[in-house]
Write an enzyme that holds these catalytic residues in place. Structure first.
Site, PDB file in Angstrom:
ATOM      1  N   ARG A   1       0.860  -1.199   0.000  1.00 51.55           N
ATOM      2  CA  ARG A   1       0.000   0.000   0.000  1.00 51.55           C
ATOM      3  C   ARG A   1       0.897   1.251   0.000  1.00 51.55           C
ATOM      4  NH1 ARG A   1      -1.664   0.651   6.420  1.00 51.55           N
ATOM      5  NH2 ARG A   1       0.469   0.434   7.164  1.00 51.55           N
TER       6      ARG A   1
ATOM      7  N   ASN B   1      -4.024   7.724   2.953  1.00 57.21           N
ATOM      8  CA  ASN B   1      -3.488   7.318   4.246  1.00 57.21           C
ATOM      9  C   ASN B   1      -1.977   7.496   4.241  1.00 57.21           C
ATOM     10  OD1 ASN B   1      -4.312   6.002   6.859  1.00 57.21           O
ATOM     11  ND2 ASN B   1      -2.616   4.663   6.272  1.00 57.21           N
ATOM     12  N   GLU B   2      -1.460   8.143   5.249  1.00 58.05           N
ATOM     13  CA  GLU B   2      -0.008   8.254   5.453  1.00 58.05           C
ATOM     14  C   GLU B   2       0.766   8.357   4.136  1.00 58.05           C
ATOM     15  OE1 GLU B   2       1.283   5.195   8.194  1.00 58.05           O
ATOM     16  OE2 GLU B   2       0.602   6.412   9.874  1.00 58.05           O
TER      17      GLU B   2
ATOM     18  N   CYS C   1       9.352   7.042 -12.124  1.00 59.25           N
ATOM     19  CA  CYS C   1       8.948   6.607 -13.467  1.00 59.25           C
ATOM     20  C   CYS C   1       9.176   7.740 -14.474  1.00 59.25           C
ATOM     21  CB  CYS C   1       7.475   6.188 -13.453  1.00 59.25           C
ATOM     22  SG  CYS C   1       6.330   7.577 -13.407  1.00 59.25           S
TER      23      CYS C   1
ATOM     24  N   CYS D   1       7.120  10.832 -13.779  1.00 60.41           N
ATOM     25  CA  CYS D   1       7.604  11.645 -12.660  1.00 60.41           C
ATOM     26  C   CYS D   1       8.884  12.384 -13.058  1.00 60.41           C
ATOM     27  CB  CYS D   1       7.833  10.773 -11.421  1.00 60.41           C
ATOM     28  SG  CYS D   1       6.271  10.246 -10.658  1.00 60.41           S
TER      29      CYS D   1
ATOM     30  N   GLU E   1      -4.414   8.386  14.925  1.00 57.13           N
ATOM     31  CA  GLU E   1      -4.190   6.980  15.277  1.00 57.13           C
ATOM     32  C   GLU E   1      -3.241   6.900  16.458  1.00 57.13           C
ATOM     33  OE1 GLU E   1      -2.606   4.513  12.174  1.00 57.13           O
ATOM     34  OE2 GLU E   1      -3.836   5.449  10.639  1.00 57.13           O
TER      35      GLU E   1
ATOM     36  N   GLU F   1      -1.588  -7.227  10.068  1.00 58.83           N
ATOM     37  CA  GLU F   1      -1.802  -6.476  11.305  1.00 58.83           C
ATOM     38  C   GLU F   1      -2.732  -7.200  12.288  1.00 58.83           C
ATOM     39  OE1 GLU F   1      -2.774  -2.582   9.704  1.00 58.83           O
ATOM     40  OE2 GLU F   1      -0.669  -2.018   9.881  1.00 58.83           O
TER      41      GLU F   1
ATOM     42  N   PHE G   1      -2.092  -8.954  14.684  1.00 62.50           N
ATOM     43  CA  PHE G   1      -1.643  -8.938  16.078  1.00 62.50           C
ATOM     44  C   PHE G   1      -1.290  -7.544  16.573  1.00 62.50           C
ATOM     45  CE2 PHE G   1      -1.079 -13.189  14.439  1.00 62.50           C
ATOM     46  CZ  PHE G   1      -1.824 -13.898  15.377  1.00 62.50           C
ATOM     47  N   HIS G   2      -1.677  -6.545  15.792  1.00 61.99           N
ATOM     48  CA  HIS G   2      -1.507  -5.158  16.242  1.00 61.99           C
ATOM     49  C   HIS G   2      -2.581  -4.887  17.290  1.00 61.99           C
ATOM     50  CE1 HIS G   2      -1.527  -0.771  16.107  1.00 61.99           C
ATOM     51  NE2 HIS G   2      -0.430  -0.797  15.373  1.00 61.99           N
TER      52      HIS G   2
HETATM   53  C1  GLA Z   1      -0.221   3.330  10.361  1.00 56.34           C
HETATM   54  C2  GLA Z   1      -1.335   3.152   9.360  1.00 56.34           C
HETATM   55  C3  GLA Z   1      -2.384   2.185   9.800  1.00 56.34           C
HETATM   56  C4  GLA Z   1      -1.771   1.004  10.500  1.00 56.34           C
HETATM   57  C5  GLA Z   1      -0.942   1.484  11.662  1.00 56.34           C
HETATM   58  C6  GLA Z   1      -0.343   0.371  12.481  1.00 56.34           C
HETATM   59  O1  GLA Z   1      -0.328   4.402  11.152  1.00 56.34           O
HETATM   60  O2  GLA Z   1      -1.934   4.366   9.007  1.00 56.34           O
HETATM   61  O3  GLA Z   1      -3.105   1.771   8.658  1.00 56.34           O
HETATM   62  O4  GLA Z   1      -0.975   0.297   9.608  1.00 56.34           O
HETATM   63  O5  GLA Z   1       0.112   2.230  11.157  1.00 56.34           O
HETATM   64  O6  GLA Z   1       0.420   0.886  13.533  1.00 56.34           O
HETATM   65 ZN    ZN Z   2       5.694   8.050 -11.282  1.00 55.24          ZN
END
Ligand code: GLA
Ligand code: ZN
Length: 683
Positions: free
Chosen positions: A114, A152-153, A160, A163, A308, A356, A358-359
């Site tokens: 991802r 997300n993050e 490429c 880019c 988070e 994840e 076990f997170h």
């Molecule tokens: C990040 C991601 C989440 C998850 C957590 C686990 O912050 O945004 O999707 O993977 O880490 O700590």
């Molecule tokens: Zn690219």
């Protein structure tokens, strides 16, 4: 209702991934009941749900999401609705290969993982735009949706051809002529001169990797590509939802992009905080967490959201400890007292599979609500309700500024001098922050574009880069009465990463009374020392400077040994109406405590709680409450000068016992000690 800002309470909840449980309606039903029990009032929904929202190109299915948003809302739970751009379905990678990222060796990734799309790909931008417009159309005016969570993050770069072409165009826009680029990239070195923008490739181990100015521009370019990617999503959301705030969840001391640029694209700052907790020794790690909280708060100079955090352990540190008793509440409230308007978790319920499983999560595989973690979350929810008055109180602006400048960080990591590694100033920033944090002094943490006028102390920990105008603003600030602390490795290059000529720290040699410090490096295990006139000595490690000339008013400490033994290591100089200190080397925690004992006393800084605090106990004030927590390993007694009320327990006393990891919230409203608590304690 359209924004978390309008609410009179703090958000409490977290990432909710019902798309992993669509075949278990019983579990989705149980979730709602348990969320209410846990005082959850908001969840982030759909973050990685693309393959459930668009099963094949153009075949959208928003029905399940609609049901869940409705049912959450009926149960008093708001939705922070995500766009799913953080991960793509396999069919998309197959059909539109340019969505996949290419690495710096020029290899295009296969489908998987991802946070790894090409930031430029027109196909990906189009697919994201279509998805976001549809989400906006369907959910933009839903009363349960209070904000948008874009992707997300965001992280990383793509190398490429698309880019690379965008990078060339970015360079053309910035420099206009290739001659100007050649001058500012110093390409006469190693015959690097370009005759056309078309000759330039992104930095690569197969090509150019050493030119620091080029690498700096590549980071700026990647930041701008990410910003325009976010803008593309925001514009799509805005088609049917003109007013609800958008955010992106940011990360701990993040390296890849300059968050001060991304901050301009979003309405609310949010971030994900995962400290590396180690039983009995929380101070340094939590100081760093709080430094990051304050950095996030400073990005817009207003509250942020803790998007988070783990209610228990994580699964990706090298050692993943369970949170010790008390630490769930303490870490959560520290974020709120540093300026968060939320405590959100990753995640609500543990998945059965995937990496994840076990997170930590609020609900485990046992599906129960009588576990230690669940009880800790309930306790946190209750505490947030008890202190909700803070939500509407103005936050006082700190009088201290610690500079953490992302462009300068990049430049100091690309430079070849001193140590090969460990030139990133983030640890220095953390250590200086910790010295103030221990005294209960609040600080802003932000880049060198900050307006300096309202601060009484400005600290430059290893601020290698001085962009145009910064030195002049610092001079005016000190001249007008400001107090400035400058460390080694500061004020050396300009915004192009070219060395300042004519004396360093650039523009400050007379302000500091120090000229042209030469950087020395010590081997691991090697030490010099910083010796005060009363004999106290503190270690100097890793890097330190030998100034060519010192004319500073007062030498506060000298080096202990080596050929520069006896020369100044910590100086103070009066300039105009202000004062400036120069600290020549990296020292340890106690050394910085000694430095700040002097600096804080002269800089007239207010403490969060004007009481003596035992070792390891810190206080952070927000509005008319002060959070006091024990971040040390031993139980401590807090002895106050007057009785005060702990708003969590409703207990009023002059003494409180605090176990390791425990906290309390003292009422410090208008410093009316011991009065007025009765109305606030309504348990
Ligand atoms: C990040 C991601 C989440 C998850 C957590 C686990 O912050 O945004 O999707 O993977 O880490 O700590
Ligand atoms: Zn690219």
């Amino acid at each position: 209702m359209s924004s978390p800002d309008d609410l009179s309470f703090f958000l409490h909840g977290g990432d909710y991934n019902p798309d992993q449980w669509l075949d278990r309606p019983d579990i989705l039903e149980a979730d709602l009941k348990m969320m209410k029990k846990a005082h959850v009032n908001c969840v982030s929904l759909g973050i990685f749900a693309w393959s459930a929202l668009e099963k094949q190109d153009g075949e959208y299915d928003f029905g399940w999401l609609g049901d869940i948003v409705d049912r959450l809302y009926e149960n008093g739970i708001y939705t922070d609705l995500a766009t799913p751009s953080g991960a793509r379905p396999a069919w998309m990678a197959e059909k539109y290969p340019t969505v996949l990222r290419t690495d710096e060796q020029g290899r295009r990734r296969l489908f998987g993982e991802r946070h790894n799309h090409c930031l430029t790909s027109p196909d990906y931008r189009r697919k994201v735009r279509e998805m976001d417009m549809k989400l906006s159309e369907r959910f933009g005016s839903h009363p349960g949706v209070i904000m948008w969570h874009i992707g997300n993050e965001f992280s990383g770069d793509c190398f490429c051809p698309l880019c690379a072409a965008a990078f060339r165009q970015w360079l053309k826009n910035k420099y206009g002529t290739v001659e100007d680029l050649n001058r500012r990239w110093w390409t006469s070195f190693w015959s690097q001169r370009y005759s056309s923008f078309d000759e330039i490739d992104p930095p690569s181990p197969r090509g150019e990797m050493s030119n620091p100015s080029m690498r700096l521009d590549w980071r700026r370019f990647s930041t701008d590509q990410c910003a325009s990617f976010i803008r593309n999503e925001k514009e799509a959301i805005r088609t049917h939802c003109p007013d609800k705030p958008v955010t992106v969840n940011m990360m701990w001391s993040f390296w890849d992009y300059d968050y001060s640029v991304l901050a301009k694209e979003v309405d609310l700052i949010s971030w994900d905080c995962y400290p590396r907790l180690r039983a009995g020794n929380y101070l340094t790690e939590m100081a760093e967490a709080c430094m990051n909280h304050d950095y996030m708060r400073s990005l817009k100079g207003r509250p942020f959201l803790l998007m988070e955090s783990s209610p228990s352990k994580v699964n990706w540190h090298s050692v993943n400890q369970l949170k010790r008793p008390g630490m769930q509440l303490t870490t959560s409230l520290l974020s709120v007292f540093c300026g968060s308007d939320s405590v959100m978790y990753f995640q609500w319920r543990k998945g059965r599979g995937g990496s994840e499983a076990f997170h930590g999560a609020v609900v485990g595989h046992d599906g129960r609500d009588d576990t230690r973690v669940f009880r800790d979350v309930v306790l946190t929810g209750e505490a947030l309700e008890r202190i909700s008055a803070l939500k509407k109180q103005p936050m006082e602006k700190p009088k201290a500024l610690i500079v953490l400048d992302q462009q300068s960080r990049w430049a100091s990591s690309f430079v070849q001098t001193g140590l090969r590694d460990h030139m990133d100033p983030v640890e220095a920033v953390r250590d200086h922050y910790r010295a103030l944090f221990k005294m209960g002094i609040r600080a802003d943490v932000r880049d060198s574009d900050a307006d300096l006028t309202d601060y009484s102390l400005v600290v430059l920990p290893e601020t290698f880069m001085f962009r145009d105008g910064f030195a002049q603003r610092l001079r005016e600030y000190v001249n007008g009465g400001g107090k400035l602390l400058v460390t080694c490795f500061t004020g050396i290059v300009d915004g192009d990463d070219l060395c300042h000529l004519g004396g360093t720290p650039h523009g400050l040699t007379d302000v500091l009374g120090v000229r042209d410090p030469d950087l020395d490096a010590l081997y691991p295990g090697e030490e010099n020392s910083m010796v005060f006139p009363d004999g106290r000595a503190f270690p100097i490690r890793e890097i330190c400077e030998y100034p060519e000339e010192v004319t500073a008013g007062e030498c506060l400490a000298v080096y202990g040994r080596d050929f520069y033994g006896g020369t100044p290591a910590f100086t103070e100089n009066a300039f105009g109406k202000g004062l400036a200190w120069y600290l020549a080397g990296r020292t340890d925690e106690k050394g910085l405590d000694a430095v700040y004992a002097r600096v804080a006393a002269k800089a007239d800084l207010k403490r969060s709680l004007d009481e003596p605090l035992p070792e390891g106990v810190v206080a952070v004030r927000r509005g008319d409450m002060a959070l006091v927590c024990n971040l040390g390993g031993e139980k401590r007694e807090l002895e106050l000068s007057v009785p005060r009320t702990d708003l969590l327990s409703c207990h009023t006393s002059k003494t409180f016992a605090l176990k390791s990891g425990a906290c309390l919230v003292l009422d410090v409203s208008a410093e009316k000690e011991g009065t007025g608590e009765e109305e606030k304690c309504t348990r």
